[in-house]
Scaffold this motif. Structure first.
Motif, mmCIF file in Angstrom:
data_model
loop_
_atom_site.group_PDB
_atom_site.id
_atom_site.type_symbol
_atom_site.label_atom_id
_atom_site.label_comp_id
_atom_site.label_asym_id
_atom_site.label_seq_id
_atom_site.Cartn_x
_atom_site.Cartn_y
_atom_site.Cartn_z
ATOM 1 N N LEU A 385 -4.440 11.813 -16.290
ATOM 2 C CA LEU A 385 -4.313 13.047 -15.530
ATOM 3 C C LEU A 385 -2.852 13.399 -15.274
ATOM 4 C CD1 LEU A 385 -7.191 12.377 -12.991
ATOM 5 C CD2 LEU A 385 -7.170 14.193 -14.722
ATOM 6 N N GLU A 386 -2.056 12.382 -15.003
ATOM 7 C CA GLU A 386 -0.643 12.618 -14.706
ATOM 8 C C GLU A 386 0.146 12.958 -15.960
ATOM 9 O OE1 GLU A 386 3.156 10.375 -12.524
ATOM 10 O OE2 GLU A 386 1.249 9.316 -12.790
ATOM 11 N N THR A 387 -0.106 12.232 -17.053
ATOM 12 C CA THR A 387 0.703 12.369 -18.265
ATOM 13 C C THR A 387 0.279 13.529 -19.138
ATOM 14 O OG1 THR A 387 1.020 9.963 -18.265
ATOM 15 C CG2 THR A 387 1.552 11.147 -20.303
ATOM 16 N N TRP A 388 -1.041 13.686 -19.323
ATOM 17 C CA TRP A 388 -1.512 14.661 -20.294
ATOM 18 C C TRP A 388 -2.059 15.942 -19.659
ATOM 19 C CZ3 TRP A 388 0.292 13.685 -24.848
ATOM 20 C CH2 TRP A 388 0.554 12.362 -25.208
ATOM 21 N N LYS A 389 -2.732 15.824 -18.541
ATOM 22 C CA LYS A 389 -3.228 17.033 -17.877
ATOM 23 C C LYS A 389 -2.188 17.627 -16.941
ATOM 24 C CE LYS A 389 -7.314 18.904 -15.557
ATOM 25 N NZ LYS A 389 -8.552 18.622 -14.789
ATOM 26 N N LYS A 390 -1.163 16.853 -16.643
ATOM 27 C CA LYS A 390 -0.091 17.285 -15.743
ATOM 28 C C LYS A 390 -0.634 17.672 -14.370
ATOM 29 C CE LYS A 390 2.773 16.908 -19.193
ATOM 30 N NZ LYS A 390 3.686 15.729 -19.288
ATOM 31 N N SER A 391 -1.660 16.924 -13.946
ATOM 32 C CA SER A 391 -2.284 17.216 -12.655
ATOM 33 C C SER A 391 -1.972 16.056 -11.698
ATOM 34 C CB SER A 391 -3.797 17.382 -12.813
ATOM 35 O OG SER A 391 -4.394 17.604 -11.566
ATOM 36 N N GLU A 392 -0.845 16.203 -11.013
ATOM 37 C CA GLU A 392 -0.389 15.143 -10.120
ATOM 38 C C GLU A 392 -1.384 14.870 -9.000
ATOM 39 O OE1 GLU A 392 3.042 15.491 -7.158
ATOM 40 O OE2 GLU A 392 4.004 14.561 -8.913
ATOM 41 N N GLY A 393 -1.954 15.934 -8.442
ATOM 42 C CA GLY A 393 -2.895 15.785 -7.327
ATOM 43 C C GLY A 393 -4.133 14.991 -7.723
ATOM 44 N N GLU A 394 -4.707 15.312 -8.900
ATOM 45 C CA GLU A 394 -5.891 14.584 -9.353
ATOM 46 C C GLU A 394 -5.545 13.134 -9.685
ATOM 47 O OE1 GLU A 394 -8.973 17.188 -11.720
ATOM 48 O OE2 GLU A 394 -6.951 17.756 -12.363
ATOM 49 N N ALA A 395 -4.352 12.940 -10.249
ATOM 50 C CA ALA A 395 -3.925 11.575 -10.575
ATOM 51 C C ALA A 395 -3.800 10.740 -9.301
ATOM 52 C CB ALA A 395 -2.586 11.614 -11.314
ATOM 53 N N VAL A 396 -3.252 11.346 -8.278
ATOM 54 C CA VAL A 396 -3.095 10.639 -6.998
ATOM 55 C C VAL A 396 -4.447 10.169 -6.471
ATOM 56 C CG1 VAL A 396 -2.592 11.019 -4.539
ATOM 57 C CG2 VAL A 396 -0.902 11.656 -6.290
ATOM 58 N N GLU A 397 -5.465 11.031 -6.584
ATOM 59 C CA GLU A 397 -6.796 10.650 -6.095
ATOM 60 C C GLU A 397 -7.317 9.412 -6.826
ATOM 61 O OE1 GLU A 397 -8.375 11.845 -3.417
ATOM 62 O OE2 GLU A 397 -6.452 12.898 -3.199
ATOM 63 N N GLN A 398 -7.054 9.308 -8.123
ATOM 64 C CA GLN A 398 -7.490 8.136 -8.891
ATOM 65 C C GLN A 398 -6.703 6.892 -8.478
ATOM 66 O OE1 GLN A 398 -10.166 8.007 -10.880
ATOM 67 N NE2 GLN A 398 -10.495 10.138 -10.262
ATOM 68 N N TYR A 399 -5.392 7.026 -8.301
ATOM 69 C CA TYR A 399 -4.584 5.878 -7.867
ATOM 70 C C TYR A 399 -5.039 5.399 -6.488
ATOM 71 C CZ TYR A 399 -1.395 7.296 -11.657
ATOM 72 O OH TYR A 399 -0.853 7.634 -12.867
ATOM 73 N N LYS A 400 -5.372 6.356 -5.629
ATOM 74 C CA LYS A 400 -5.840 5.994 -4.281
ATOM 75 C C LYS A 400 -7.160 5.224 -4.349
ATOM 76 C CE LYS A 400 -5.634 9.434 -1.234
ATOM 77 N NZ LYS A 400 -5.652 10.849 -0.767
ATOM 78 N N GLU A 401 -8.064 5.654 -5.239
ATOM 79 C CA GLU A 401 -9.342 4.946 -5.403
ATOM 80 C C GLU A 401 -9.120 3.518 -5.872
ATOM 81 O OE1 GLU A 401 -12.493 5.827 -4.651
ATOM 82 O OE2 GLU A 401 -11.620 7.603 -3.711
ATOM 83 N N GLY A 402 -8.198 3.342 -6.805
ATOM 84 C CA GLY A 402 -7.893 1.992 -7.286
ATOM 85 C C GLY A 402 -7.282 1.130 -6.204
ATOM 86 N N LEU A 403 -6.431 1.737 -5.366
ATOM 87 C CA LEU A 403 -5.768 1.005 -4.288
ATOM 88 C C LEU A 403 -6.760 0.583 -3.211
ATOM 89 C CD1 LEU A 403 -2.973 0.098 -3.174
ATOM 90 C CD2 LEU A 403 -2.889 2.289 -1.959
ATOM 91 N N ARG A 404 -7.787 1.406 -2.982
ATOM 92 C CA ARG A 404 -8.759 1.113 -1.922
ATOM 93 C C ARG A 404 -9.606 -0.124 -2.237
ATOM 94 N NH1 ARG A 404 -9.588 7.041 -1.763
ATOM 95 N NH2 ARG A 404 -8.557 7.833 0.126
ATOM 96 N N ILE A 405 -9.689 -0.495 -3.513
ATOM 97 C CA ILE A 405 -10.439 -1.700 -3.882
ATOM 98 C C ILE A 405 -9.559 -2.897 -3.582
ATOM 99 C CG2 ILE A 405 -11.561 -2.952 -5.775
ATOM 100 C CD1 ILE A 405 -11.984 -0.159 -7.105
ATOM 101 N N PRO A 406 -9.964 -3.797 -2.706
ATOM 102 C CA PRO A 406 -9.057 -4.821 -2.181
ATOM 103 C C PRO A 406 -8.690 -5.948 -3.143
ATOM 104 C CG PRO A 406 -11.267 -5.110 -1.284
ATOM 105 C CD PRO A 406 -11.288 -3.832 -2.048
ATOM 106 N N ASP A 407 -9.371 -6.092 -4.284
ATOM 107 C CA ASP A 407 -9.053 -7.176 -5.220
ATOM 108 C C ASP A 407 -7.571 -7.126 -5.581
ATOM 109 O OD1 ASP A 407 -11.752 -7.468 -5.084
ATOM 110 O OD2 ASP A 407 -12.053 -7.691 -7.246
ATOM 111 N N GLN A 408 -6.879 -8.228 -5.350
ATOM 112 C CA GLN A 408 -5.444 -8.268 -5.633
ATOM 113 C C GLN A 408 -5.210 -8.672 -7.090
ATOM 114 O OE1 GLN A 408 -3.013 -7.303 -3.659
ATOM 115 N NE2 GLN A 408 -4.350 -6.896 -1.907
ATOM 116 N N ASN A 409 -4.669 -7.765 -7.871
ATOM 117 C CA ASN A 409 -4.353 -8.063 -9.267
ATOM 118 C C ASN A 409 -3.338 -7.047 -9.768
ATOM 119 O OD1 ASN A 409 -5.843 -5.669 -10.378
ATOM 120 N ND2 ASN A 409 -7.571 -6.755 -9.437
ATOM 121 N N GLU A 410 -2.944 -7.172 -11.032
ATOM 122 C CA GLU A 410 -1.888 -6.319 -11.579
ATOM 123 C C GLU A 410 -2.282 -4.837 -11.602
ATOM 124 O OE1 GLU A 410 -1.375 -6.598 -15.923
ATOM 125 O OE2 GLU A 410 -2.970 -8.094 -15.886
ATOM 126 N N TYR A 411 -3.573 -4.545 -11.766
ATOM 127 C CA TYR A 411 -3.997 -3.149 -11.862
ATOM 128 C C TYR A 411 -3.952 -2.466 -10.500
ATOM 129 C CZ TYR A 411 -5.300 -4.648 -16.488
ATOM 130 O OH TYR A 411 -5.245 -5.162 -17.759
#
Length: 449
Positions: A385-411
């Motif tokens: 979304l960030e690189t190809w769709k150029k939609s920063e807002g939508e990309a942020v929502e995906q990063y936030k979803e990944g961050l909300r999952i508490p498993d600690q790892n590289e992703y």
């Protein structure tokens, strides 16, 4: 007189079989599983088919087809009769246990109790051999978990370890343990050095105990290839092909061996042969897709395979083939997460951005993914979304979803870094940017900082 229903249920729950091993329909694609099991029946050795018939009976139960379930258990039992195995042998435990459960679901308590009595007779006959009996049930549970779905690999490993403890030289249990540890090395994108350090020894021992098993031979060859022991690896490949030149399960790994060696044409030849025998194999279509994609990268010579600006007919043809096979994988194995990523990647390479986005959306909607895999999905979708769709807002929502999952790892860390980077860029432009401040606050909150 048959036992009361509550008492019968207590006895059924004590049995060791598919009905008590926690095989959940939500964790697997049942149609794909059934297709895979029927394929195994066509190509596996007779002595391994009893296990497959038992699993099919359980799948029939999930589909409420109890007539076919009983037929499959009769086939499993028939194989034991064929080998003249006595009814008091531990090899009957799995089939009799599944019979008991099926008759319970058919409201035939007397027949259900009859099979429980047969099971008790086996245990009585096996007094003094408790370790072997336990090894048998643990080993069968291990194979059931492996065959059902990838999410159960960890549990399968534990079962096989227990089975090997009870019967250290059993070829089946050693082969099962080596196979599942090998698969767990990089399962679903994870990198597990702990498994890599022991899988070679396990594979080597399994081959020694079961020298006629061509599938375990090719797995050892792949491991030797990783260890840069090419000559030994090729010897095992040749041995496996000599043992079973037309076994799809061998050919698929032989093709993987050639693909990893950069011999794409040879890999495609082997995969095409295997696909002619098992046309609905998602694994084979995936391997073909990977071959064509790597050929694109090789032809481009850039090291990154970026197709933009390249209109040569050869690149176009390879791209179409890669997309075709990745689309087939997603169609045949709907729960194969990384095939979604590969397909989306090829759509991006061919400038089909809407299709790429649709594929990422489907990946986020899969119900069989682990929390860890959900993090990978949100990260990859966010990058798109960030690189190809150029939609920063939508990309942020995906990063936030990944961050909300508490498993600690590289992703999760990458989701955090991407979100932090975007927030800091906003604040650099405007120190009072409310969104940037909110996103940094969210990071602190999720990290309990």
């Amino acid at each position: 007189m048959s036992e009361s229903q509550p008492t019968l249920m207590c006895r059924l729950e004590e049995l060791k079989c598919h009905f008590t091993w926690g095989l959940q329909e939500k964790d697997a694609d049942i149609e794909e599983l059934e297709e895979r099991l029927n394929c195994q029946l066509e190509y596996l050795n007779v002595d391994a088919k009893g296990r497959v018939y038992n699993m099919l009976a359980y799948v029939n139960h999930m589909k409420n087809d109890y007539t076919e379930a009983i037929v499959n258990l009769q086939k499993a039992e028939g194989i034991l009769w064929e080998y003249k195995v006595l009814e008091t042998d531990v090899k009957y435990l799995l089939t009799f246990s599944n019979y008991a459960w099926l008759h319970y679901y058919l409201n035939d308590s007397e027949s259900s109790q009859l099979y429980i009595d047969k099971i008790n007779a086996i245990y009585t006959q096996s007094k003094g051999l408790e370790d072997l009996v336990q090894s048998e049930t643990n080993g069968e549970q291990g194979w059931a978990l492996v065959n059902f779905c990838g999410q159960y690999y960890e549990r399968a490993k534990d079962c096989f370890e227990e089975a090997v403890k009870g019967n250290p030289d059993d070829p089946e249990w050693n082969t099962g343990l080596a196979t599942v540890v090998y698969r767990l090395e990089e399962f679903r994108g994870r990198n597990c050095p702990a498994f890599k350090s022991v899988s070679f020894q396990l594979l080597e021992r399994a081959v020694k105990l079961n020298p006629k098993d061509s599938v375990i031979k090719v797995l050892l060859a792949l491991k030797l290839q990783e260890l840069k022991r090419q000559e030994e690896a090729m010897k095992h490949i040749m041995d496996a092909l000599e043992l079973t030149p037309d076994l799809p399960y061998v050919l698929r790994y032989v093709a993987k061996f050639y693909r990893r060696a950069g011999k794409f044409e040879e890999a495609i030849r082997v995969l095409t042969k295997a696909l002619s025998m098992t046309p609905n194999s998602g694994f084979l279509h995936h391997q073909l897709g990977l071959c064509y994609r790597q050929m694109i990268i090789q032809r481009k010579g850039t090291g990154n395979g970026n197709c933009r600006g390249q209109d040569t007919q050869e690149i176009k043809d390879l791209t179409e083939k890669a997309i075709f096979h990745f689309e087939k994988v997603v169609e045949l194995k709907k729960t194969f997460l990384h095939a979604h990523f590969d397909l989306a990647d090829m759509y991006v390479r061919s400038n089909q951005y809407q299709k790429a986005e649709e594929t990422y959306k489907k990946a986020t909607e899969l119900t069989t993914t682990t929390k860890y895999e959900k993090q990978i999905t949100h990260l990859n979708y966010g990058k798109f979304l960030e690189t190809w769709k150029k939609s920063e807002g939508e990309a942020v929502e995906q990063y936030k979803e990944g961050l909300r999952i508490p498993d600690q790892n590289e992703y999760r860390q990458q989701c955090e870094m991407s979100l932090r980077r975007i927030a800091n860029q906003r604040l650099a432009r405007n120190p009072s940017d409310a969104s940037g401040i909110a996103w940094l606050g969210m990071i602190s909150k999720e990290n309990q900082d």
